[in-house]
Each structure stands twice: as C-alpha cells, then as structure tokens.
Design an enzyme around this catalytic site. Structure first.
Site, PDB file in Angstrom:
ATOM      1  N   LYS A 204       0.839  -1.203   0.000  1.00 51.61           N
ATOM      2  CA  LYS A 204       0.000   0.000   0.000  1.00 51.61           C
ATOM      3  C   LYS A 204       0.875   1.255   0.000  1.00 51.61           C
ATOM      4  O   LYS A 204       0.663   2.168  -0.775  1.00 51.61           O
ATOM      5  CB  LYS A 204      -0.924  -0.030   1.225  1.00 51.61           C
ATOM      6  N   GLU A 210      10.776  -4.674   3.978  1.00 53.83           N
ATOM      7  CA  GLU A 210      10.851  -6.074   3.545  1.00 53.83           C
ATOM      8  C   GLU A 210      10.489  -6.204   2.063  1.00 53.83           C
ATOM      9  O   GLU A 210      11.166  -6.883   1.292  1.00 53.83           O
ATOM     10  CB  GLU A 210       9.868  -6.930   4.368  1.00 53.83           C
ATOM     11  N   GLY A 265      -4.581  -2.091   5.061  1.00 61.00           N
ATOM     12  CA  GLY A 265      -3.863  -3.208   4.445  1.00 61.00           C
ATOM     13  C   GLY A 265      -4.489  -4.564   4.764  1.00 61.00           C
ATOM     14  O   GLY A 265      -4.691  -5.404   3.893  1.00 61.00           O
ATOM     15  N   ARG A 266      -4.846  -4.769   6.038  1.00 60.41           N
ATOM     16  CA  ARG A 266      -5.372  -6.087   6.429  1.00 60.41           C
ATOM     17  C   ARG A 266      -6.814  -6.306   5.992  1.00 60.41           C
ATOM     18  O   ARG A 266      -7.386  -7.359   6.247  1.00 60.41           O
ATOM     19  CB  ARG A 266      -5.212  -6.271   7.947  1.00 60.41           C
ATOM     20  N   GLU A 351      -3.734  -6.900  15.062  1.00 59.30           N
ATOM     21  CA  GLU A 351      -3.278  -5.570  14.625  1.00 59.30           C
ATOM     22  C   GLU A 351      -4.433  -4.567  14.751  1.00 59.30           C
ATOM     23  O   GLU A 351      -4.210  -3.380  14.956  1.00 59.30           O
ATOM     24  CB  GLU A 351      -2.745  -5.622  13.183  1.00 59.30           C
ATOM     25  N   HIS A 382      -2.523 -33.653  17.947  1.00 62.60           N
ATOM     26  CA  HIS A 382      -1.325 -34.380  18.388  1.00 62.60           C
ATOM     27  C   HIS A 382      -0.229 -33.419  18.808  1.00 62.60           C
ATOM     28  O   HIS A 382       0.923 -33.798  18.918  1.00 62.60           O
ATOM     29  CB  HIS A 382      -0.861 -35.314  17.265  1.00 62.60           C
ATOM     30  N   LYS A 491      10.106  -0.143  13.263  1.00 64.19           N
ATOM     31  CA  LYS A 491      10.622   0.186  11.928  1.00 64.19           C
ATOM     32  C   LYS A 491      11.669   1.297  12.034  1.00 64.19           C
ATOM     33  O   LYS A 491      12.693   1.277  11.355  1.00 64.19           O
ATOM     34  CB  LYS A 491       9.488   0.660  11.014  1.00 64.19           C
TER      35      LYS A 491
END
Ligand code: F6P
Length: 525
Positions: A204, A210, A265-266, A351, A382, A491
């Site tokens: 965005k 990253e 964004g999410r 978030e 398990h 950041k």
C-alpha cells in the site's frame, strides 16, 4: 473508571458470570432441549453453532445490551456511510465498497467507479495471463507469478490461494514471498526461470522495507538474466497507493493497480491485493468470493443484534476476555486448505484491536484483543490439544468445519468426526474416577463454524464475518480498529540499528543489551 466498566450492563455481566460459572455445559444442555438450535445462527453459506459456549439467554441478552449501549447500529451505519471513523488517520473505512455490487456507494462519496475500474483491470490482466498473452522479455508466456508483499499485502492472498486449491486454473503457478530473510525469495525462485516469471509487488505504502528489499533482489535476479534493463518492465506489476514509488522501481504505469487510503492493508484482499487469488482461480471465482462477502455485509447490516453472526462472535469474545480473563483464543480449521487462516486472523484481529488506548486517547481499564493462535486439525490434536483439554488456561476455540468438501470420502468424514469429537470432549469432558490424570474436566467453550463447502462464496462470507467481528469488538472496547501505530517504532529503530550492524559506529546511545549483542554479532566476520 471507563464508561464501559462503569455501565450497568458491564456490572450485570460481571454478576451474571458468577452465576453461570456454577453451571456446567452438560447442565445447560440438560436444562434446555432446544439449546443447540437456540444458540445457532445461519447466514448464507455459513452456520454458527455456539451452543457449546458458556452462555445462557440472560448472558446473551446482557452482552447484546453492551452492543446497544455502544450504539453499534449507528457505528455500522457510519462505516458503511464512509465517515472517517479511522480517527487517528482521518480516513474512511470502506473495504466493504470493494465487494459492493451497488452502482453508487457510499452516498455522497462514490468510490464505485474506482472499484469497478480496478476489477475490470484485474479481469483483463487475469485473461492476459491465462490466455498466454502475458509474455516475458524473451517472448515466452509467463508460467509463474511471485507475489512480494507483507502483512495485509501477503496474508490474505496467500491464505485464499491455498484455501481455493480445488478451484485453481491449470497453467499458472502462484508463489508468495514475504520475509526480508533472503531465504524466502531464494526458496521461491529455486527452479523458476527468469523469462517465464512475473512479480507482483504489493505494498500500500511502497515504503515497507521487507517488500522493497525483496523487490530489489527480484530485480537483480532478472537483471542477471537479461542484457537490457528495459526487459524488466515485462516482469513486474505493482499494487499500491503510491504509484510514484512503483514507477521508481521500474514498473510501467499501466501495470500499477491502485489501493486507496480508505482501505486498511489487512482489509484489502478484496481488490487488487487479491490479484494473485484471481490469477490462481480466475476472475469469475474471485467475483464469487466478493459475492459471499457482500452477503455477509448485508447480514451484518440488517440482522438484529442477537441474530447477527459477527455481533454474536464478538460478544462471545468479550464475554471470555473481559469476564473470564481469557488471554487467548484458538482457531482450528479442520481443513488443510484453510491452514493459513489462523495466521491471517492474527493480523486481522491483533493488529486491529491489540490496543491499550481508547478512541479518546485514554488508557483502557479492561482487556482488549486476546492472542489469536491455532493450526489445522487433526495435526493440532497431536500437538497442543492436551493443553486445551487438561491445561490450566481457559482457551475458547473456533472450530472451522467444512461439511462436504466436494465428494464424500472416508478421509473427509474422518476429518469432520474428529472436529466434532474435539468440541464434545472440550464441552463435556470425561470423568474418570480414581484416575485424575486421565480426567477431562470439560466445560471448555467452543464455537463450530460450518461451511457446507470450501468454495469462494463461503470463504468470502467467512472472512467478512471475522472482519465485522473485529469491528464490533472495536466499537464496544471503544478502540480505533483501523490504525496500527504500535508497529512504527520498531521500523524506526531498525533504521538506526542496521547501519551500526553493517558499518559499525557509535553505539553509545543504545541500551547495554543491544550494544552487547551488536558487538558480538559484528565480531562474527
Ligand atoms: O507494519 C504493519 C503494516 O503497515 C501492516 O498494517 C500492513 O499490512 C503491512 O505493514 C504492509 O504494508 P504495505 O502494504 O504498505 O507494504
């Protein structure tokens, strides 16, 4: 004391919790033959059975009172009306527009021309890729799409591409790269050919470290294969609200698809961030996903609070977090294709509502979002179910169960039977007189969300369901669910630390632990 914890509804809930704590789920079921039906809701492709939750009619009535007191219906209208309810960023919250079928929406601020335009561009791109007309610099058809993004620009499309495995179109393979760890890109590119590989850089902001690092490495990988750097433009598209940033990377303007400041964004998988999904399953299936979400939007807007699936899920969360002290909730999809759902929900829920200051800037005096975690069943049985059944923490569970996943098979039946067995074991336990180490106390709450099929419409509804659940919680907890300031400081710190790690320099301003670790790490070469 906050208005919330001071309210008569809150106090009544605290008192009622004491009463209900004395009743076991077995007793609640025994007392009401219609309990299973009474505590379940249908919404389109989804069915929610919350009868194995530790609630009775009074608890639900009081919880619904919390939602009314918070003026939830008014807030729903404000979100769908395009009000700037993301107050710290003065932005509207209009991800619902991305799946809207309305001609004009919302009133007074029509974003639909932009939304429709993007859908059309996505369709053209998907057609181009599927027909073999999307060609690399050396004229060969593209066979592999690599999505580079992180957080909301990765988790949604990644989860949905896996979830819609059965709907995948033959031909194109879709890969995801997210971590700044070069191992991620290296692993994705192993076996791929530059001439037939295409990168979508989704960000965005187009400032995320990253994503920019991985895009630069992808570029270098292509550059090593082609003589001319102009060749690179055949291998990149971008999805961003920062077109200039994408063009600076060399993405041709006609391959830059938009995002907007009114979509977080999410919450963005419904438009161009979903391009990898549309490439994997085709644009028609992608539109079915939108239809499923749209149906959930209509349910959310129109159903009364007590029959409203997202509202009920949110109220149950509040019940356990605020009145039982639950610190986490497990999400266990009994579907290997849904195994990325817990990771997706972690960002969506944590978030959005992992906050300690309310919309007015005051520190809250109640707990907010719990830790969301989980993994696919049956492997989870398990691994961590021991703790769910016999541990000391109260951990409500969302079981996601797919009814008939296409053909009926012994494997699918075994999967579903395991899910039902687990929720029954949690609820009703297993007393074993004389062997306390074997006893399951029961009375451990869970919901079962049933999808008839793992198909695009049901998936769209499922994701929209959780989005709205998060919204309702945010309204009751008086939070802004649409910002994420908590991730910014890290950041900034890394911008200072990275040069010190690479080049050395003055570390005097750093804390002793970080200084010591840096010194040790710098010695390694
Ligand atoms: O750092 C958090 C965050 O801003 C998320 O909210 C977002 O989904 C992710 O980073 C990626 O951001 P972008 O799409 O701008 O690269």
């Amino acid at each position: 004391m906050s208005k919330l914890t001071h309210s008569p509804e809150w106090k009544a809930l605290a008192a009622h919790r004491k009463k209900i704590a004395a009743a076991s789920l077995a007793e609640l079921f025994a007392a009401d033959a219609s309990r299973a039906g009474r505590f379940s809701i249908e919404a389109g492709e989804l069915m929610l059975d919350y009868s194995k939750q530790r609630v009775d009619a009074e608890a639900m009535r009081l919880l619904t009172g919390l939602a009314s007191q918070a003026q939830l219906p008014g807030w729903i209208a404000r979100m769908f009306g395009g009000d700037p309810i993301n107050s710290t960023e003065a932005r509207a919250v209009l991800h619902v527009a991305l799946r809207s079928g309305d001609t004009t929406f919302p009133e007074g601020r029509d974003v639909m021309p932009a939304v429709r335009g993007t859908r059309e561009r996505m369709r053209r791109f998907v057609d181009e890729a599927h027909s073999g007309a999307l060609k690399g610099a050396d004229g060969r058809a593209i066979t592999d799409i690599v999505n580079i993004g992180i957080g909301g620009s990765d988790l949604g499309p990644r989860m949905l591409v896996r979830a819609m495995r059965k709907f995948r179109k033959p031909g194109l393979k879709v890969h995801f790269v997210t971590n700044i760890d070069p191992a991620d890109l290296d692993a994705a590119l192993a076996g791929l050919t530059p001439g037939t590989t295409f990168f979508i850089v989704a960000s965005k902001t187009f400032t995320t470290a990253e994503t920019l690092a991985n895009a630069a490495r992808a570029r270098a990988w292509l550059e090593a294969a082609f003589e001319k750097s102009t060749a690179l433009s055949h291998h990149f598209a971008a999805v961003t609200a920062n077109a200039a940033g994408a063009e600076a990377l060399g993405v041709p303007p006609e391959r830059v698809l938009p995002m907007w400041d009114w979509v977080g964004g999410r919450y963005s998988v419904w438009a161009a961030v979903g391009l990898p999904v549309a490439l994997a399953v085709g644009m028609d299936a992608f539109e079915e996903l939108l239809e499923g979400a749209r149906a959930m939007d209509a349910h959310f807007r129109n159903e009364p609070l007590e029959r409203n699936m997202p509202v009920v899920l949110a109220l149950l969360e509040i019940w356990y977090v605020n009145f039982f002290g639950a610190g986490s909730r497990a999400v266990i999809p009994y579907s290997e294709d849904l195994r990325d759902l817990p990771a997706y929900l972690q960002q969506l829920e944590m978030e959005s509502n992992g906050k300690r200051v309310d919309r007015d800037g005051n520190e809250v005096d109640y707990a907010t979002a719990p830790v969301v975690w989980g993994a696919s069943g049956t492997p989870s049985q398990h691994s961590f179910h021991q703790l769910l059944h016999q541990g000391t923490h109260l951990i409500p569970v969302d079981f996601i169960v797919v009814g008939r996943n296409g053909e009926q098979s012994a494997g699918q039946s075994a999967l579903v039977a395991n899910a039902l067995a687990q929720s029954a074991a949690l609820a009703f336990g297993n007393p074993t007189p004389g062997a306390p180490h074997k006893a399951l106390p029961g009375n451990r709450p869970s919901s079962t969300l049933l999808l008839e099929r793992l198909a695009p419409r049901a998936l769209g509804a499922l994701i929209a369901l959780y989005e709205h659940k998060v919204f309702v919680e945010g309204i009751i907890w008086n939070l802004n669910s649409f910002d994420q300031w908590g991730v910014e400081h890290g950041k900034n710190l890394v911008r200072t630390l990275l040069p010190k790690l690479i080049e050395g320099g003055d570390t005097a301003g750093l804390d002793a632990s970080t200084r010591g670790l840096l010194a040790r790490l710098r010695k390694r070469d």
